[in-house]
Motif scaffolding. Structure first.
Motif, short mmCIF file in Angstrom:
data_model
loop_
_atom_site.label_atom_id
_atom_site.label_comp_id
_atom_site.label_asym_id
_atom_site.label_seq_id
_atom_site.Cartn_x
_atom_site.Cartn_y
_atom_site.Cartn_z
N LEU A 80 0.82 -1.21 0.00
CA LEU A 80 0.00 0.00 0.00
C LEU A 80 0.85 1.26 0.00
N SER A 84 0.84 3.84 -3.17
CA SER A 84 0.55 5.26 -2.94
C SER A 84 1.58 6.13 -3.64
N ALA A 97 -3.47 -3.82 -4.39
CA ALA A 97 -2.59 -4.22 -3.29
C ALA A 97 -3.20 -5.39 -2.54
N GLY A 99 -4.06 -7.36 0.75
CA GLY A 99 -4.33 -7.10 2.16
C GLY A 99 -4.89 -8.35 2.81
N ARG A 112 -7.44 2.55 4.87
CA ARG A 112 -6.26 2.70 4.00
C ARG A 112 -6.63 2.54 2.54
N PHE A 113 -7.48 1.56 2.21
CA PHE A 113 -7.86 1.38 0.81
C PHE A 113 -8.75 2.52 0.32
N LEU A 116 -6.29 5.25 -0.49
CA LEU A 116 -5.62 5.04 -1.77
C LEU A 116 -6.56 5.33 -2.93
N ALA A 124 -7.87 2.22 -6.99
CA ALA A 124 -7.43 1.22 -6.02
C ALA A 124 -8.14 -0.12 -6.21
N TRP A 126 -8.31 -4.06 -3.96
CA TRP A 126 -7.91 -4.86 -2.78
C TRP A 126 -7.89 -6.33 -3.17
#
Length: 438
Positions: A80, A84, A97, A99, A112-113, A116, A124, A126
């Motif tokens: 992450l 970024s 990313a 996770g 956090r996502f 992003l 973004a 996940w």
């Protein structure tokens, strides 16, 4: 209109080949070198890739010292954080990313996502993983890793919490009325008030709803639990089919499960990973593969096979066929795929171990036209909707693909020449989830 491929570039570790860093052209610290990573991401964006995909490890790989000391995966950035940084120097390419649902906290991951997604303008993604590496448990206050079934039970609840937090905001919650002094409409922001077996989360999230509604959801795995979760929840499904026949079977299975779950199967994209060697002639491509594979030290072979199969292969007779394997609590689908490869090609344990060290994925070798032929056949015969492209070394593997294969795919109308949208969902052709508050 001709079907088009969805292409993701595998970027963490920077390459999957065990010996990528030994190639003469490779910066030996490329996996941990920001200028190199930045240039590769920009190269993939210039080639109109849908996304870069970053894997993750929460511990050093469980290998004997003689193998671990030869692995370039021992140091790499947090995905992450790395994405970024990539977001700031790119404009259109998606940023996926990994996770983990086994060791992360759902509130923090959702925040956090969402961050992003906002920072990147809606790019973004996940990649949900349940983390099979048993060494990771020891870094999070546990003595053993969760069992397979429990990992997926936790993952289902984790997903519900994260998406529930994203859905806790209306798209219209931020009023920002300077005249009245009202910044937000609190009736359009709601707490989650989740209490489950694994998590208790009040909410709401303290960041606005992501640009895409939800970041794109990806999931890898071929176990029954992984297929079911992917069919219900994933936008992208990362596969590891090592033949077009197994690719078609996986495609049919996951798509049919998606239909049974009430979803449009076109909104579940199947992307197997393939390491690509391309040359101006087939002989040149084969020479590149032989050169790379000859760089793999014998100490790396059996440990890599043990990781793929989830069992200790050092106890097997290396010159006999792969024996019946015990049940694993690690990657069950991965074990089945590698065992099937051994049976299909009649490989000994030693031969299979060499394959495991050379690449953890399927492979395509040939000229640009031959690679395009293979990709087209997979796409048109419903073995995939695209590929996660794995590069054998850096920068050569990246340069070969974007300068030779991409133009050939574009010439055939199988791949875009420009981005269609601004967000990852728009470029892949996925709907934007609506907030229940709208």
């Amino acid at each position: 209109m001709t079907k088009q491929l969805c292409l993701g570039g595998f970027m963490r570790p920077i390459c999957l080949h065990t010996a990528w860093w030994r190639h003469p052209s490779a910066p030996t610290l490329a996996n941990f070198n920001w200028p190199v990573i930045r240039s590769l991401a920009q190269k993939l964006e210039h080639a109109c890739f849908d996304a870069v995909f970053t894997a993750d490890h929460l511990a050093v790989m469980p290998m004997p010292p003689n193998a671990l000391k030869r692995s370039g995966t021992i140091t790499s950035y947090d995905p992450l954080v790395m994405l970024s940084a990539i977001a700031a120097c790119t404009d259109r390419i998606g940023l996926i990313a990994t996770g983990t649902t086994s060791y992360e906290d759902p509130y923090l991951l959702a925040r956090r996502f969402a961050s992003l997604d906002h920072l990147s303008g809606g790019r973004a993604g996940w990649n949900i993983v349940t983390t099979v590496n048993p060494e990771a448990a020891l870094n999070f206050g546990l003595e053993t890793a969760l069992r397979h079934a429990e990992r997926y039970e936790r993952a289902e609840e984790f997903f519900d919490v994260v998406t529930g937090l994203w859905d806790g905001w209306s798209d219209h919650a931020l009023v920002m009325d300077k005249e009245t002094g009202v910044f937000s409409d609190l009736d359009k922001i709601r707490p989650l008030n989740h209490k489950g077996k694994f998590f208790s989360v009040k909410g709401p999230l303290n960041i606005a709803r992501p640009v895409q509604g939800w970041p794109v959801i990806a999931l890898a795995g071929a176990s029954e639990e992984a297929r079911d979760m992917a069919a219900r929840s994933a936008d992208l499904v990362f596969g590891n089919a090592r033949s077009i026949e197994t690719g078609r079977a996986f495609y049919r299975d996951v798509k049919s499960r998606a239909v049974a779950a009430g979803r449009n199967p076109d909104h579940v994209k199947i992307l197997p990973a393939n390491q690509v060697y391309v040359g101006r002639t087939r002989a040149e491509a084969l020479a590149k593969k032989r050169y790379m594979d000859d760089l793999v030290h014998v100490d790396s072979n059996i440990p890599n096979l043990s990781i793929r199969l989830g069992v200790d292969c050092s106890k097997f007779d290396p010159d006999k066929p792969l024996p019946e394997l015990p049940h694993t609590e690690q990657g069950q689908g991965n074990q089945r795929e590698w065992a099937a490869l051994a049976r299909r090609e009649g490989l000994t344990v030693r031969e299979l171990a060499k394959r495991a060290a050379e690449s953890g994925t399927g492979e395509m070798v040939g000229t640009a036209s031959e690679i395009a032929d293979q990709m087209e056949e997979w796409l048109m015969t419903e073995a995939c909707d695209g590929f996660i492209v794995v590069f054998y070394t850096v920068p050569d593997g990246y340069d070969d693909f974007v300068t030779m294969v991409v133009p050939e795919l574009q010439r055939r109308g199988l791949f875009r020449t420009r981005y269609e949208g601004a967000t990852l969902r728009e470029n892949i052709g996925l709907p934007r989830p609506k907030s229940p508050l709208d």
